[in-house]
Design a protein around this motif. Structure first.
Motif, PDB file in Angstrom:
ATOM      1  N   ILE A  13       0.649  -1.325  -0.034  1.00 54.76           N
ATOM      2  CA  ILE A  13       0.027   0.007   0.079  1.00 54.76           C
ATOM      3  C   ILE A  13       0.867   1.338  -0.201  1.00 54.76           C
ATOM      4  O   ILE A  13       0.177   2.356  -0.164  1.00 54.76           O
ATOM      5  N   HIS A  14       2.206   1.230   0.090  1.00 61.08           N
ATOM      6  CA  HIS A  14       3.041   2.222  -0.048  1.00 61.08           C
ATOM      7  C   HIS A  14       4.375   1.943  -0.735  1.00 61.08           C
ATOM      8  O   HIS A  14       4.810   0.815  -0.702  1.00 61.08           O
ATOM      9  N   MET A  15       4.785   2.707  -1.488  1.00 62.33           N
ATOM     10  CA  MET A  15       5.910   2.184  -2.551  1.00 62.33           C
ATOM     11  C   MET A  15       7.432   2.418  -1.822  1.00 62.33           C
ATOM     12  O   MET A  15       8.060   1.471  -1.977  1.00 62.33           O
ATOM     13  N   GLY A  16       7.538   3.546  -1.122  1.00 56.43           N
ATOM     14  CA  GLY A  16       8.767   3.838  -0.668  1.00 56.43           C
ATOM     15  C   GLY A  16       9.707   4.102  -1.816  1.00 56.43           C
ATOM     16  O   GLY A  16       9.310   4.207  -2.980  1.00 56.43           O
ATOM     17  N   PRO A  17      10.878   4.751  -1.697  1.00 60.87           N
ATOM     18  CA  PRO A  17      11.883   5.324  -2.778  1.00 60.87           C
ATOM     19  C   PRO A  17      12.089   4.356  -3.945  1.00 60.87           C
ATOM     20  O   PRO A  17      12.144   4.581  -5.143  1.00 60.87           O
ATOM     21  N   ASP A  18      12.493   3.078  -3.509  1.00 63.17           N
ATOM     22  CA  ASP A  18      12.766   1.990  -4.634  1.00 63.17           C
ATOM     23  C   ASP A  18      11.515   1.878  -5.625  1.00 63.17           C
ATOM     24  O   ASP A  18      11.846   1.962  -6.883  1.00 63.17           O
ATOM     25  N   ASN A  19      10.427   1.601  -4.932  1.00 68.51           N
ATOM     26  CA  ASN A  19       9.340   1.248  -5.939  1.00 68.51           C
ATOM     27  C   ASN A  19       9.011   2.584  -6.590  1.00 68.51           C
ATOM     28  O   ASN A  19       8.353   2.567  -7.766  1.00 68.51           O
ATOM     29  N   ALA A  20       8.786   3.716  -5.886  1.00 68.67           N
ATOM     30  CA  ALA A  20       8.425   4.759  -6.471  1.00 68.67           C
ATOM     31  C   ALA A  20       9.360   5.324  -7.780  1.00 68.67           C
ATOM     32  O   ALA A  20       8.762   5.781  -8.621  1.00 68.67           O
ATOM     33  N   THR A  21      10.609   5.286  -7.640  1.00 73.11           N
ATOM     34  CA  THR A  21      11.278   5.271  -8.755  1.00 73.11           C
ATOM     35  C   THR A  21      11.113   4.433 -10.120  1.00 73.11           C
ATOM     36  O   THR A  21      11.165   4.749 -11.101  1.00 73.11           O
ATOM     37  N   TRP A  75      13.489   9.894   9.741  1.00 75.44           N
ATOM     38  CA  TRP A  75      12.675  10.879   8.978  1.00 75.44           C
ATOM     39  C   TRP A  75      13.258  11.441   7.610  1.00 75.44           C
ATOM     40  O   TRP A  75      12.601  11.732   6.935  1.00 75.44           O
ATOM     41  N   THR A  76      14.594  11.273   7.704  1.00 70.83           N
ATOM     42  CA  THR A  76      15.113  11.846   6.087  1.00 70.83           C
ATOM     43  C   THR A  76      15.564  10.733   5.400  1.00 70.83           C
ATOM     44  O   THR A  76      15.970  10.844   4.334  1.00 70.83           O
ATOM     45  N   TYR A  77      15.425   9.476   5.822  1.00 68.85           N
ATOM     46  CA  TYR A  77      15.538   8.274   4.948  1.00 68.85           C
ATOM     47  C   TYR A  77      14.918   8.319   3.382  1.00 68.85           C
ATOM     48  O   TYR A  77      15.669   8.034   2.607  1.00 68.85           O
ATOM     49  N   PRO A  78      13.634   8.726   3.562  1.00 66.91           N
ATOM     50  CA  PRO A  78      13.136   8.626   1.916  1.00 66.91           C
ATOM     51  C   PRO A  78      13.818   9.499   1.135  1.00 66.91           C
ATOM     52  O   PRO A  78      14.054   9.051  -0.116  1.00 66.91           O
ATOM     53  N   ALA A  79      14.081  10.565   1.460  1.00 72.39           N
ATOM     54  CA  ALA A  79      14.966  11.754   0.689  1.00 72.39           C
ATOM     55  C   ALA A  79      16.144  11.026   0.371  1.00 72.39           C
ATOM     56  O   ALA A  79      16.618  11.190  -1.000  1.00 72.39           O
ATOM     57  N   GLU A  80      17.048  10.738   1.363  1.00 74.84           N
ATOM     58  CA  GLU A  80      18.347  10.295   0.996  1.00 74.84           C
ATOM     59  C   GLU A  80      18.354   8.931   0.096  1.00 74.84           C
ATOM     60  O   GLU A  80      19.039   8.926  -0.736  1.00 74.84           O
ATOM     61  N   ARG A  81      17.322   8.156   0.286  1.00 73.89           N
ATOM     62  CA  ARG A  81      17.362   6.860  -0.336  1.00 73.89           C
ATOM     63  C   ARG A  81      16.824   7.276  -1.812  1.00 73.89           C
ATOM     64  O   ARG A  81      17.366   6.653  -2.865  1.00 73.89           O
ATOM     65  N   VAL A  82      15.940   8.036  -1.873  1.00 74.84           N
ATOM     66  CA  VAL A  82      15.297   8.421  -3.257  1.00 74.84           C
ATOM     67  C   VAL A  82      16.538   9.206  -4.165  1.00 74.84           C
ATOM     68  O   VAL A  82      16.487   8.838  -5.441  1.00 74.84           O
ATOM     69  N   ILE A  83      17.304   9.906  -3.586  1.00 76.97           N
ATOM     70  CA  ILE A  83      18.210  10.395  -4.301  1.00 76.97           C
ATOM     71  C   ILE A  83      19.203   9.494  -4.792  1.00 76.97           C
ATOM     72  O   ILE A  83      19.637   9.334  -5.845  1.00 76.97           O
ATOM     73  N   ASP A  84      19.564   8.563  -4.115  1.00 77.70           N
ATOM     74  CA  ASP A  84      20.550   7.534  -4.426  1.00 77.70           C
ATOM     75  C   ASP A  84      19.841   6.369  -5.803  1.00 77.70           C
ATOM     76  O   ASP A  84      20.460   6.299  -6.658  1.00 77.70           O
ATOM     77  N   CYS A  85      18.625   6.085  -5.584  1.00 81.75           N
ATOM     78  CA  CYS A  85      17.775   5.421  -6.489  1.00 81.75           C
ATOM     79  C   CYS A  85      17.531   6.177  -7.888  1.00 81.75           C
ATOM     80  O   CYS A  85      17.716   5.590  -8.743  1.00 81.75           O
ATOM     81  N   ALA A  86      17.354   7.211  -7.585  1.00 81.57           N
ATOM     82  CA  ALA A  86      17.339   8.431  -8.674  1.00 81.57           C
ATOM     83  C   ALA A  86      18.700   8.353  -9.605  1.00 81.57           C
ATOM     84  O   ALA A  86      18.502   8.461 -10.887  1.00 81.57           O
ATOM     85  N   THR A  87      19.751   8.428  -8.987  1.00 81.76           N
ATOM     86  CA  THR A  87      20.925   8.517  -9.509  1.00 81.76           C
ATOM     87  C   THR A  87      21.257   7.228 -10.262  1.00 81.76           C
ATOM     88  O   THR A  87      21.810   6.970 -11.581  1.00 81.76           O
ATOM     89  N   GLU A  88      20.801   6.023  -9.884  1.00 84.28           N
ATOM     90  CA  GLU A  88      21.170   4.764 -10.334  1.00 84.28           C
ATOM     91  C   GLU A  88      20.140   4.411 -11.439  1.00 84.28           C
ATOM     92  O   GLU A  88      20.728   4.063 -12.464  1.00 84.28           O
ATOM     93  N   LYS A  89      18.892   5.139 -11.563  1.00 85.56           N
ATOM     94  CA  LYS A  89      17.853   4.937 -12.554  1.00 85.56           C
ATOM     95  C   LYS A  89      18.117   6.234 -13.558  1.00 85.56           C
ATOM     96  O   LYS A  89      17.123   6.341 -14.456  1.00 85.56           O
TER      97      LYS A  89
END
Length: 351
Positions: free
Chosen positions: A274-282, A308-322
């Protein structure tokens, strides 16, 4: 008769029109609304694991100090450009979307995300634009009825100027119960659209989530994502959703999008449906094929176990990879679309 059936019968009496629409919806199975694919909500079949995780210590789930105050450029904000796309993040899923001369607000919640204000998740920071300084709105989009997306006091105050509400099937009666006139409310089933004239259109799209404002009305109202199309620009507000195979279809039917706003926070493997998180959102962003991804649903309420900062930090990593272009402005900061992403690591000052 059970409490659940009593509640359902009461709602039927209050809103016959709604139930006619609900029964005819292909997304209603006769008892509840259903997801595009089989879905488990948090606690379904894993309650003991959920309790065990909740009893553990989870550090840094809240900022070390209160974030803000965040500056707002009101001179800029009050001058609505006719041919630009601008986004101002209010925290969580609250967005001021200015598109080609119209202004829309999504899921505004200015208080605790809870049925009672003395308990439950409180905002880490006050909304950067107070309600009494909110510029003129052409519409307010309410994606679903959860407390972190729908707050009675906030929407009642916003409704006083006659602003139209665009919401998912079944949420209308909740708004009417709070005194918002029925003529201000338009409800949508998935894939239903409304032509606003002058090249503007709002379309509801599928999402993978659930609904309910008490233990007695689970999935009695629909949840949805929304596309807002202007004569020049086009955006996608993903609201709350787990990953699902229809993101590609949404992009093909309703895109191409300049910006897609996708949730990245309040995630855990225990409720990954029911929630994506950074990996699935990217991954969803890649399926949508929009130009820029804006992460939302993070940094405002403590709704999970991650920092509280994990979503932003992780999505930056995922976005860089993808190879995804990201938009991460500070709360209250107005971004003007130019086809390029922008990252303001504002959270680092409050860790």
């Amino acid at each position: 008769m059970t409490k659940t059936s009593l509640y359902v019968n009461l709602i039927k009496l209050l809103s016959k029109h709604y139930y006619n629409a609900m029964y005819s919806s292909p997304n209603f199975n006769g008892k509840v609304f259903v997801n595009p694919i089989p879905t488990k909500s948090g606690g379904d079949g894993n309650m003991m694991k959920l309790i065990a995780e909740a009893l553990k210590k989870h550090p840094n789930t809240k900022p070390a100090k209160t974030p803000g105050p965040f500056p707002v450029d009101y001179d800029k904000l009050y001058k609505l450009p006719a041919e630009e796309l601008r986004i101002t993040w209010l925290g969580h899923s609250g967005l001021l979307i200015e598109i080609d001369g119209k202004r829309f607000l999504t899921d505004p919640v200015y208080r605790a995300a809870s049925p009672v204000q003395f308990a439950g998740p409180k905002r880490f920071f006050s909304a950067p634009i107070p309600l009494d300084k909110m510029p003129h709105l052409d519409g307010i989009i309410i994606s679903h009825d959860h407390y972190d997306h729908l707050d009675d006091k906030t929407v009642i105050e916003l409704s006083k100027k006659g602003t139209p509400f665009y919401t998912s099937l079944g949420v209308g009666p909740i708004l009417e119960k709070w005194g918002i006139p029925k003529q201000q409310i338009t409800e949508f089933d998935w894939w239903q659209e409304l032509d606003l004239g002058d090249g503007f259109k709002i379309t509801a799209a599928p999402a993978r989530h659930f609904s309910g404002r008490s233990m007695f009305n689970r999935n009695q109202t629909l949840w949805a994502s929304y596309a807002i199309k202007g004569p020049i620009h086009n955006v996608y507000y993903g609201a709350d959703s787990g990953i699902h195979p229809l993101f590609k279809e949404i992009g093909e039917k309703l895109g191409p999008f300049d910006i897609s706003m996708l949730e990245v926070g309040a995630y855990n493997d225990l409720w990954q449906d029911i929630h994506m998180g950074p990996d699935n959102a990217t991954d969803a962003q890649l399926a949508l094929k929009s130009t820029i991804m804006m992460p939302i649903h993070w940094g405002t309420f403590n709704l999970a176990f991650h920092t509280w900062t994990y979503p932003a930090e992780r999505v930056i990593d995922c976005a860089t990879e993808k190879n995804i272009d990201l938009l991460l402005p500070a709360p209250g900061e107005t971004y003007t679309y130019n086809g390029k992403g922008y990252i303001n690591k504002w959270w680092e000052a409050f860790m």
